[in-house]
Design a protein around this motif. Structure first.
Motif, PDB file in Angstrom:
ATOM      1  N   LYS A  89       0.825  -1.223   0.000  1.00 14.26           N
ATOM      2  CA  LYS A  89       0.000   0.000   0.000  1.00 14.26           C
ATOM      3  C   LYS A  89       0.856   1.269   0.000  1.00 14.26           C
ATOM      4  CE  LYS A  89      -4.133  -1.929   2.123  1.00 14.26           C
ATOM      5  NZ  LYS A  89      -3.973  -2.945   3.163  1.00 14.26           N
ATOM      6  N   GLY A  90       2.040   1.210   0.639  1.00 14.49           N
ATOM      7  CA  GLY A  90       2.941   2.363   0.658  1.00 14.49           C
ATOM      8  C   GLY A  90       3.415   2.691  -0.751  1.00 14.49           C
ATOM      9  N   PHE A 133       7.056   4.293   4.962  1.00 13.86           N
ATOM     10  CA  PHE A 133       6.741   2.909   5.309  1.00 13.86           C
ATOM     11  C   PHE A 133       8.045   2.148   5.445  1.00 13.86           C
ATOM     12  CE2 PHE A 133       6.939   2.880   0.677  1.00 13.86           C
ATOM     13  CZ  PHE A 133       7.519   1.654   0.360  1.00 13.86           C
ATOM     14  N   GLY A 134       7.963   0.893   5.814  1.00 12.64           N
ATOM     15  CA  GLY A 134       9.139   0.021   5.846  1.00 12.64           C
ATOM     16  C   GLY A 134      10.240   0.533   6.757  1.00 12.64           C
ATOM     17  N   TYR A 135      11.407   0.764   6.166  1.00 13.50           N
ATOM     18  CA  TYR A 135      12.600   1.160   6.919  1.00 13.50           C
ATOM     19  C   TYR A 135      12.728   2.686   7.043  1.00 13.50           C
ATOM     20  CZ  TYR A 135      13.923  -3.728   6.033  1.00 13.50           C
ATOM     21  OH  TYR A 135      13.950  -5.104   5.978  1.00 13.50           O
ATOM     22  N   ASP A 136      11.741   3.427   6.541  1.00 12.43           N
ATOM     23  CA  ASP A 136      11.864   4.889   6.482  1.00 12.43           C
ATOM     24  C   ASP A 136      12.198   5.548   7.826  1.00 12.43           C
ATOM     25  OD1 ASP A 136      11.618   5.033   3.768  1.00 12.43           O
ATOM     26  OD2 ASP A 136       9.488   5.541   3.757  1.00 12.43           O
ATOM     27  N   PRO A 137      11.626   5.092   8.970  1.00 11.67           N
ATOM     28  CA  PRO A 137      11.953   5.764  10.245  1.00 11.67           C
ATOM     29  C   PRO A 137      13.420   5.634  10.672  1.00 11.67           C
ATOM     30  CG  PRO A 137       9.906   4.513  10.430  1.00 11.67           C
ATOM     31  CD  PRO A 137      10.535   4.111   9.127  1.00 11.67           C
ATOM     32  N   MET A 138      14.199   4.756  10.018  1.00 13.59           N
ATOM     33  CA  MET A 138      15.620   4.650  10.393  1.00 13.59           C
ATOM     34  C   MET A 138      16.551   5.158   9.294  1.00 13.59           C
ATOM     35  SD  MET A 138      16.105   0.483  10.333  1.00 13.59           S
ATOM     36  CE  MET A 138      17.790   0.552  10.945  1.00 13.59           C
ATOM     37  N   LEU A 194      13.246   9.714   7.083  1.00 13.45           N
ATOM     38  CA  LEU A 194      12.104   9.778   6.163  1.00 13.45           C
ATOM     39  C   LEU A 194      10.798   9.586   6.929  1.00 13.45           C
ATOM     40  CD1 LEU A 194      13.331   7.770   3.035  1.00 13.45           C
ATOM     41  CD2 LEU A 194      12.969  10.244   3.203  1.00 13.45           C
ATOM     42  N   GLY A 195      10.877   9.060   8.135  1.00 13.40           N
ATOM     43  CA  GLY A 195       9.692   8.968   8.993  1.00 13.40           C
ATOM     44  C   GLY A 195       9.289  10.338   9.532  1.00 13.40           C
ATOM     45  N   GLU A 196      10.257  11.264   9.610  1.00 12.57           N
ATOM     46  CA  GLU A 196       9.990  12.604  10.164  1.00 12.57           C
ATOM     47  C   GLU A 196       9.787  13.658   9.075  1.00 12.57           C
ATOM     48  OE1 GLU A 196      12.731  12.820  14.129  1.00 12.57           O
ATOM     49  OE2 GLU A 196      13.833  12.574  12.251  1.00 12.57           O
ATOM     50  N   PRO A 215       6.400  14.167   3.353  1.00 17.04           N
ATOM     51  CA  PRO A 215       6.366  13.199   2.244  1.00 17.04           C
ATOM     52  C   PRO A 215       6.791  13.805   0.911  1.00 17.04           C
ATOM     53  CG  PRO A 215       4.254  13.226   3.423  1.00 17.04           C
ATOM     54  CD  PRO A 215       5.121  14.260   4.063  1.00 17.04           C
ATOM     55  N   GLU A 216       6.612  15.119   0.786  1.00 17.77           N
ATOM     56  CA  GLU A 216       7.012  15.809  -0.456  1.00 17.77           C
ATOM     57  C   GLU A 216       8.522  15.650  -0.702  1.00 17.77           C
ATOM     58  OE1 GLU A 216       6.985  17.761  -3.827  1.00 17.77           O
ATOM     59  OE2 GLU A 216       5.159  17.168  -2.752  1.00 17.77           O
ATOM     60  N   ILE A 217       9.301  15.615   0.388  1.00 16.69           N
ATOM     61  CA  ILE A 217      10.758  15.475   0.240  1.00 16.69           C
ATOM     62  C   ILE A 217      11.087  14.089  -0.285  1.00 16.69           C
ATOM     63  CG2 ILE A 217      12.950  15.422   1.525  1.00 16.69           C
ATOM     64  CD1 ILE A 217      11.830  17.776   3.141  1.00 16.69           C
ATOM     65  N   LYS A 218      10.431  13.065   0.260  1.00 16.46           N
ATOM     66  CA  LYS A 218      10.670  11.712  -0.264  1.00 16.46           C
ATOM     67  C   LYS A 218      10.258  11.643  -1.736  1.00 16.46           C
ATOM     68  CE  LYS A 218      10.065   6.780   0.516  1.00 16.46           C
ATOM     69  NZ  LYS A 218       9.282   5.689   1.081  1.00 16.46           N
ATOM     70  N   ARG A 219       9.143  12.318  -2.054  1.00 19.87           N
ATOM     71  CA  ARG A 219       8.670  12.298  -3.449  1.00 19.87           C
ATOM     72  C   ARG A 219       9.722  12.889  -4.392  1.00 19.87           C
ATOM     73  NH1 ARG A 219       3.288  13.150  -2.705  1.00 19.87           N
ATOM     74  NH2 ARG A 219       3.556  15.374  -2.487  1.00 19.87           N
ATOM     75  N   GLU A 220      10.448  13.900  -3.919  1.00 18.32           N
ATOM     76  CA  GLU A 220      11.461  14.516  -4.776  1.00 18.32           C
ATOM     77  C   GLU A 220      12.736  13.686  -4.892  1.00 18.32           C
ATOM     78  OE1 GLU A 220      12.227  18.517  -3.441  1.00 18.32           O
ATOM     79  OE2 GLU A 220      10.114  18.978  -3.796  1.00 18.32           O
ATOM     80  N   LEU A 221      13.069  12.977  -3.791  1.00 21.53           N
ATOM     81  CA  LEU A 221      14.403  12.365  -3.706  1.00 21.53           C
ATOM     82  C   LEU A 221      14.470  10.876  -3.936  1.00 21.53           C
ATOM     83  CD1 LEU A 221      15.695  13.671  -0.255  1.00 21.53           C
ATOM     84  CD2 LEU A 221      16.384  14.481  -2.510  1.00 21.53           C
ATOM     85  N   SER A 222      13.335  10.192  -3.860  1.00 13.90           N
ATOM     86  CA  SER A 222      13.419   8.750  -3.616  1.00 13.90           C
ATOM     87  C   SER A 222      13.886   7.937  -4.823  1.00 13.90           C
ATOM     88  CB  SER A 222      12.083   8.204  -3.105  1.00 13.90           C
ATOM     89  OG  SER A 222      11.220   7.921  -4.184  1.00 13.90           O
TER      90      SER A 222
END
Ligand SMILES: O=c1[nH]c(=O)c2ncn([C@@H]3O[C@H](COP(=O)(O)OP(=O)(O)OP(=O)(O)O)[C@@H](O)[C@H]3O)c2[nH]1
Ligand SMILES: [Mg+2]
Length: 198
Positions: free
Chosen positions: A10-11, A152-157, A167-169, A172-179
């Motif tokens: 789902k993530g 999701f997954g390992y993002d908080p570490m 990535l847990g903190e 989400p826009e930052i993850k969208r740009e970088l992932s």
């Protein structure tokens, strides 16, 4: 032409749909119901192709484009674990929390408070007489004290290069740009457009 997503995660569905705002992207489960696909490849690319081909064959239509994602996190200081085994690091059927806890435990056992790590995503596209795989990576480090509950997954570490939050903190826009996923999907977009219009 329908665009079908060959993932049960789902993530991933949320992230991929938010990157393709103009396209209606349908998770395979909405059409075929739940399905377990054996991921027995030895690389991210092989596993992505296995997932996309399985769903393409089950749909049995020339009027679909199937997209899949095989991804994971690699920690060089831990012999490149968990890599392609990220989803089953704590055992087959393990959930995100159990997998994250196992990685935290292994960092602690090795006395590593933080160490470099990277995410890989292989995106496969299968359509009638078409087969593509693209990759994307995101570099950073993992820490032995997870923080935040976004992603999701390992993002908080995982802390991406250039940031001091996980990535847990982070927004989400930052993850969208970088992932890793966004980078591979940026390469996939023109191919999907071409397949839609052929
Ligand atoms: O924190 C994370 N942020 C990410 O951006 C990310 N991308 C992948 N992963 C982890 O890597 C494994 C993928 O395994 P995977 O590709 O087999 O997917 P999956 O089994 O969850 O779904 P499916 O697509 O196979 O149906 C899973 O454990 C994911 O938690 C991530 N973790
Ligand atoms: Mg999987």
């Amino acid at each position: 032409m329908q665009i079908i997503l060959a993932t049960s995660n789902k993530g991933k569905v949320k992230e991929i749909q938010s990157l393709f705002k103009d396209d209606h992207i349908i998770p395979f489960k909405d059409i075929l119901g739940p399905l377990e696909i054996e991921e027995n490849g030895s690389t991210f690319a092989e596993n992505a192709l296995i997932k996309a081909k399985t769903i393409f064959n089950k749909l049995n239509s020339n009027d679909v484009i199937v997209i899949s994602d095989d991804s994971g996190i690699t920690v060089p200081a831990l012999n490149n674990e968990p890599g392609i085994y990220s989803a089953r690091y704590a055992g087959i059927g393990a959930n995100d929390k159990q997998n994250l806890n196992k990685l935290v435990e292994n960092l602690k056992k090795s006395g590593l408070k933080e160490t470099p790590a990277y995410y890989t995503a292989a995106i496969a596209i299968i359509a009638s007489e078409a087969k593509y795989v693209m990759h994307g990576w995101m570099y950073g480090k993992v820490i032995d004290e997870p923080r935040g509950d976004g992603g999701f997954g390992y993002d908080p570490m995982f802390i991406p290069e250039g940031f001091d939050k996980t990535l847990g903190e982070l927004d989400p826009e930052i993850k969208r740009e970088l992932s890793h996923r966004s980078k591979a999907l940026t390469l996939a977009k023109p191919i999907i457009e071409m397949l839609k219009n052929r």
